[in-house]
Write a protein that holds these residues in place. Sequence first.
Motif, PDB file in Angstrom:
ATOM      1  N   PHE A 185       2.038  -7.002   3.108  1.00  2.52           N
ATOM      2  CA  PHE A 185       1.468  -5.668   2.972  1.00  2.52           C
ATOM      3  C   PHE A 185       1.066  -5.413   1.526  1.00  2.52           C
TER       4      PHE A 185
ATOM      5  N   ASP B 111       0.237  -6.703  -2.534  1.00  2.60           N
ATOM      6  CA  ASP B 111      -0.422  -7.828  -3.177  1.00  2.60           C
ATOM      7  C   ASP B 111       0.643  -8.834  -3.588  1.00  2.60           C
TER       8      ASP B 111
ATOM      9  N   GLY C 293      -6.831  -3.686   2.674  1.00  7.62           N
ATOM     10  CA  GLY C 293      -7.837  -4.303   3.526  1.00  7.62           C
ATOM     11  C   GLY C 293      -8.034  -5.782   3.283  1.00  7.62           C
TER      12      GLY C 293
ATOM     13  N   GLY D 173      -3.177  -7.753  -0.726  1.00 10.49           N
ATOM     14  CA  GLY D 173      -2.359  -7.307   0.397  1.00 10.49           C
ATOM     15  C   GLY D 173      -3.149  -6.589   1.470  1.00 10.49           C
ATOM     16  N   SER D 174      -2.546  -6.491   2.632  1.00 12.58           N
ATOM     17  CA  SER D 174      -3.211  -5.823   3.749  1.00 12.58           C
ATOM     18  C   SER D 174      -3.354  -4.324   3.519  1.00 12.58           C
ATOM     19  N   TRP D 175      -2.558  -3.740   2.622  1.00 11.51           N
ATOM     20  CA  TRP D 175      -2.626  -2.306   2.340  1.00 11.51           C
ATOM     21  C   TRP D 175      -4.022  -1.897   1.884  1.00 11.51           C
TER      22      TRP D 175
ATOM     23  N   ALA E  66      -4.140 -11.519   4.739  1.00 15.08           N
ATOM     24  CA  ALA E  66      -3.116 -11.117   3.786  1.00 15.08           C
ATOM     25  C   ALA E  66      -1.787 -11.813   4.083  1.00 15.08           C
TER      26      ALA E  66
ATOM     27  N   GLU F  90      -8.235  -9.528   3.732  1.00 14.72           N
ATOM     28  CA  GLU F  90      -8.296 -10.392   4.904  1.00 14.72           C
ATOM     29  C   GLU F  90      -7.301 -11.533   4.734  1.00 14.72           C
TER      30      GLU F  90
END
Length: 75
Positions: A63, A65, A56, A52-54, A60, A58
């Motif tokens: 937000f 996983d 870092g 997820g983007s939470w 994603a 790339e």
Amino acid sequence: MPKDVDKHLGQIANVLKESGKYMATFFLLTPKVKEGIANDKNNLQADSIHQGSWSGGEMALDFQDVVVISKKHTI
């Protein structure tokens, strides 16, 4: 909460069709969690894992996983 996770995975296995897919999102997808999914006793497998983007990740998807789960094929 391992018992809760095991109960949840058991319920997924009960309702998932043989060719079905289940998408789950998590905040903490550690190597231990990945291993638990891979060694699941409910005959499920992780088809893909997307960070997820939470944390870092790339490209994603979300937000959190994201894990796509299906039933293991049995012969």
